[in-house]
Design a protein around this motif. Structure first.
Motif, short mmCIF file in Angstrom:
data_model
loop_
_atom_site.label_atom_id
_atom_site.label_comp_id
_atom_site.label_asym_id
_atom_site.label_seq_id
_atom_site.Cartn_x
_atom_site.Cartn_y
_atom_site.Cartn_z
N ASP A 53 0.79 -1.24 0.00
CA ASP A 53 0.00 0.00 0.00
C ASP A 53 0.82 1.28 0.00
N PHE A 54 2.14 1.17 -0.03
CA PHE A 54 3.00 2.34 0.12
C PHE A 54 2.72 3.41 -0.94
N ALA A 55 2.77 3.03 -2.20
CA ALA A 55 2.59 4.02 -3.29
C ALA A 55 1.22 4.68 -3.20
N ASP A 56 0.22 3.90 -2.84
CA ASP A 56 -1.14 4.42 -2.76
C ASP A 56 -1.29 5.43 -1.62
N ILE A 57 -0.78 5.09 -0.45
CA ILE A 57 -0.96 5.96 0.71
C ILE A 57 -0.23 7.30 0.53
N PHE A 58 0.90 7.30 -0.21
CA PHE A 58 1.64 8.53 -0.42
C PHE A 58 1.33 9.19 -1.76
N GLY A 59 0.40 8.63 -2.50
CA GLY A 59 -0.04 9.25 -3.76
C GLY A 59 1.04 9.28 -4.83
N LEU A 60 1.89 8.26 -4.87
CA LEU A 60 2.93 8.20 -5.90
C LEU A 60 2.31 7.82 -7.24
N LYS A 61 2.75 8.50 -8.29
CA LYS A 61 2.15 8.32 -9.61
C LYS A 61 2.95 7.31 -10.43
N LEU A 62 2.26 6.29 -10.93
CA LEU A 62 2.88 5.27 -11.76
C LEU A 62 2.89 5.75 -13.21
N LEU A 63 4.05 5.70 -13.85
CA LEU A 63 4.19 6.16 -15.24
C LEU A 63 4.18 5.01 -16.23
N ALA A 64 4.67 3.84 -15.81
CA ALA A 64 4.71 2.67 -16.70
C ALA A 64 4.72 1.41 -15.85
N GLY A 65 4.27 0.32 -16.43
CA GLY A 65 4.25 -0.95 -15.71
C GLY A 65 3.16 -0.98 -14.67
N ARG A 66 3.47 -1.58 -13.53
CA ARG A 66 2.47 -1.75 -12.48
C ARG A 66 3.12 -1.62 -11.11
N ASN A 67 2.27 -1.54 -10.12
CA ASN A 67 2.72 -1.51 -8.74
C ASN A 67 2.69 -2.92 -8.19
N PHE A 68 3.16 -3.09 -6.96
CA PHE A 68 3.12 -4.39 -6.30
C PHE A 68 1.66 -4.81 -6.10
N ASP A 69 1.41 -6.09 -6.26
CA ASP A 69 0.05 -6.60 -6.22
C ASP A 69 0.01 -7.86 -5.37
N PRO A 70 -0.77 -7.87 -4.27
CA PRO A 70 -0.82 -9.07 -3.43
C PRO A 70 -1.35 -10.30 -4.18
N ALA A 71 -2.07 -10.10 -5.28
CA ALA A 71 -2.57 -11.22 -6.07
C ALA A 71 -1.47 -11.86 -6.92
N GLN A 72 -0.36 -11.14 -7.09
CA GLN A 72 0.78 -11.65 -7.87
C GLN A 72 1.77 -12.31 -6.91
N VAL A 73 1.69 -13.62 -6.78
CA VAL A 73 2.56 -14.35 -5.86
C VAL A 73 4.03 -14.12 -6.21
N THR A 74 4.31 -13.93 -7.49
CA THR A 74 5.70 -13.74 -7.94
C THR A 74 6.30 -12.41 -7.51
N ASP A 75 5.50 -11.50 -6.96
CA ASP A 75 6.04 -10.22 -6.47
C ASP A 75 6.84 -10.39 -5.19
N LYS A 76 6.58 -11.46 -4.45
CA LYS A 76 7.26 -11.67 -3.17
C LYS A 76 8.72 -12.02 -3.40
N PRO A 77 9.61 -11.64 -2.46
CA PRO A 77 11.03 -11.97 -2.60
C PRO A 77 11.24 -13.49 -2.67
N ILE A 78 12.24 -13.89 -3.44
CA ILE A 78 12.62 -15.30 -3.52
C ILE A 78 13.87 -15.47 -2.68
N ARG A 79 13.82 -16.42 -1.77
CA ARG A 79 14.93 -16.64 -0.84
C ARG A 79 15.55 -18.02 -1.05
N GLU A 80 16.83 -18.11 -0.73
CA GLU A 80 17.50 -19.40 -0.71
C GLU A 80 17.08 -20.13 0.56
#
Length: 197
Positions: A53-80
């Protein structure tokens, strides 16, 4: 999540986000180079570790692509197996696009960059580009910067509806003390911090 859930039930609270820093008050950073480029091409890229929710709460404007999405499991960090982070997703700013030498925000989408290329820290895939905003003080030029979806937080930002914030601040303090009593509760208002700068 438990703290956030309780805070979001408070009447004046509209949104809660967690991060390693907030706009205008600094954050961390490291050297980054485009994947495949020489380590000598690396430059300092400011980092804020954020939640969804960071970008949304601070009103940051997206110019291209997308923001982080909890529905996108691949957005989470990958760890060893050891817990070391190997891959992250990143939303960068316009200044970072310029520093990497990419021709447009659209060209940046899908690019991979290496954190601390001499150490091979982690690989970040750019999923979005946001309009420049002040990571550091308003007195400083806007540096290349990035938001990283990574749960390593030291700040909580709470957006309130207009009105007397006193009772809500007291309620927030009570919730925070229930969950993390060893932490000294302190707060500031972002608009006041900007005015002071």
């Amino acid at each position: 999540d438990a703290v956030r859930g309780q805070l979001e039930q408070l009447p004046q609270v509209t949104k809660v986000t967690m991060a390693s820093g907030v706009p205008g008050q600094g954050g961390g950073g490291d050297l980054y180079a485009e994947k495949g480029a020489s380590p000598e091409s690396a430059f300092g890229l400011g980092e804020l570790y954020v939640d969804y929710d960071f970008a949304d709460i601070f009103g940051l404007k997206l110019l291209a692509g997308r923001n982080f999405d909890p529905a996108q499991v691949t957005d989470k960090p990958i760890r060893e197996e050891s817990g070391r982070i190997r891959e992250v997703k990143m939303v960068i700013n316009e200044e970072a696009v310029r520093k990497f030498g990419w021709s447009s925000p659209e060209e940046a989408i899908g690019k991979q960059i290496i954190r601390d290329p001499n150490a091979g820290d982690w690989t970040a895939t750019v999923i979005g580009v946001m309009k420049d905003f002040h990571f550091q003080s308003l007195q400083e030029p806007i540096p290349p910067g990035a938001l990283v979806l990574l749960p390593e937080y030291s700040r909580m930002a709470i957006k309130l509806e207009a009105g007397d914030p006193g009772p809500t601040i007291a309620a927030v303090e009570k919730v925070v003390k229930e969950f993390i009593p060893e932490v000294t509760f302190s707060y500031n208002f972002l608009d006041e911090t900007f005015r002071e700068q």
